[in-house]
Design an enzyme around this catalytic site. Structure first.
Site, PDB file in Angstrom:
ATOM      1  N   LYS A  87     -11.545  -7.682  -9.310  1.00 21.13           N
ATOM      2  CA  LYS A  87     -10.196  -7.276  -8.894  1.00 21.13           C
ATOM      3  C   LYS A  87      -9.264  -8.487  -8.889  1.00 21.13           C
ATOM      4  O   LYS A  87      -8.121  -8.401  -9.353  1.00 21.13           O
ATOM      5  CB  LYS A  87     -10.252  -6.617  -7.508  1.00 21.13           C
TER       6      LYS A  87
ATOM      7  N   GLN B 167     -12.815  -4.109   1.137  1.00 22.60           N
ATOM      8  CA  GLN B 167     -13.921  -3.671   0.288  1.00 22.60           C
ATOM      9  C   GLN B 167     -14.990  -2.972   1.139  1.00 22.60           C
ATOM     10  O   GLN B 167     -15.467  -3.526   2.126  1.00 22.60           O
ATOM     11  CB  GLN B 167     -14.514  -4.888  -0.440  1.00 22.60           C
TER      12      GLN B 167
ATOM     13  N   ASP C  94      -5.530   1.661  -1.720  1.00 24.93           N
ATOM     14  CA  ASP C  94      -6.750   2.433  -2.014  1.00 24.93           C
ATOM     15  C   ASP C  94      -6.542   3.917  -1.727  1.00 24.93           C
ATOM     16  O   ASP C  94      -7.343   4.751  -2.164  1.00 24.93           O
ATOM     17  CB  ASP C  94      -7.905   1.932  -1.133  1.00 24.93           C
TER      18      ASP C  94
END
Ligand code: NDP
Length: 298
Positions: A55, A99, A122
């Protein structure tokens, strides 16, 4: 002989990332700063480290500032929440990604709830899940939005198509079903309690498999000509010629490709879309924070 068109998610994602790069450069010109994504990694899970590294690299390539926060597995909930609060206030940070999975003892829901919904790139915050449910603009989870982009690119208008989504997780199955409904498909959500799953799947013009079971969906479940999107990423046990184990999806690709009209491969299908959409969501967040209209064509 495989008949189906191979939907090349890698090529689509590369194109999307290039367009994001152009838009990020324009954003820098307009605002004198780059869009920024903060990625928080707690602990030393090997797969998570790979994802976070990928990422950060993708951000840099697209002209998005990446702020990495690597914390030890011993981090307390209070420490993690303090960091999230700080990132919420940081004007350089447009998107925040924590994460998952978090190490045991840390409450994932509490951490997601602490993220400013307008930085929740997200799309996991309940506010964004609610916005999607009622048709308001918000952040949509990256993987299902990437699947929708591939479907629209391949099929165009999805109106009236019979879609079967296998899996009902909050991060893939449910938002996927909502996106397809919003695109005027007729949607069935199947899951582990669904009866006669092969028959249900055989009705579908569009199949999205998000199960986590290697090659569960067989070729004879697929309606001839259907479009198959395989979200699954499963690593098979190591063999002599594949010491790391082969990566397969939730669909038996060879069999399904004999019957389907189009299908995403694993790897190289849905996987590359997830990071590209994360960059896209970060860019959209940056425009909103700067009071600029959303970038077009993304
Ligand atoms: P979850 O484990 O959260 O959900 C799996 C879903 O599949 C559940 O709804 C479950 O049903 C259903 N299911 C399990 N077994 C069966 C069965 N035998 N028949 C029908 N349905 C079944 O997984 P995720 O949604 O997080 O991920 C799904 C897959 O997608 C995984 O392989 C994951 O690695 C991959 N993935 C890939 C991403 C990418 O970037 N390409 C991103 C995210 C995920 P029930 O609800 O009844 O338990």
């Amino acid at each position: 002989m495989a008949q189906a068109v191979r939907i090349d998610g890698k090529a689509f994602a590369d194109g999307l990332r290039a367009r994001i790069g152009v838009a990020a450069a324009a954003f820098l010109q307009q605002t004198a700063r780059r869009p920024g994504l903060a990625v928080v990694l707690v602990g030393d899970d090997a797969a998570s480290q790979v994802y976070v590294g990928a990422k950060a690299k993708a951000c840099e390539e697209a002209g998005i500032a990446s702020f990495e926060h690597r914390l030890p597995a011993t981090t307390s909930s209070a420490e993690l929440l303090t960091l999230v609060e700080r990132l919420n206030r940081d004007p350089e940070v447009d998107g925040i990604l924590v994460q998952l999975p978090l190490p045991q003892g840390l409450d994932e829901q509490a951490v997601i709830a602490a993220i400013d919904p307008d930085k929740d790139v997200d799309g996991f915050h309940v506010i964004n899940a609610g916005r999607l449910a009622v048709g308001q603009t918000g952040f949509v989870p990256c993987t299902p939005l990437g699947c929708l982009m591939l479907l629209k690119d391949h099929l165009g208008d999805l109106s009236g198509q019979e879609a079967v989504v296998i899996g009902r997780s909050n991060i893939v199955g449910k938002p996927m079903a909502q996106l397809l409904t919003d695109a005027n498909a007729t949607v069935t959500i199947a899951h582990s309690r669904t009866k006669n799953l092969p028959e249900v799947v055989r009705r579908a013009d569009i199949v999205v498999a998000a199960v986590g079971r290697p090659e569960m969906v067989r070729g004879d479940w697929i309606k001839p000509g259907a479009t198959v999107i395989d979200v699954g990423i499963n690593r098979l046990p190591p063999t002599d010629d594949k010491p790391k184990g082969r990566l397969v999806g939730d669909v038996a690709f060879g069999e399904a490709a004999e019957v389907a009209g189009a299908i995403t491969p694993v790897p190289g299908g849905v996987g590359p879309m997830t990071i590209a959409v994360l960059l896209r969501n970060t860019l959209v967040a940056a425009h909103a924070h700067a009071g600029l209209p959303a970038p077009e064509g993304l």
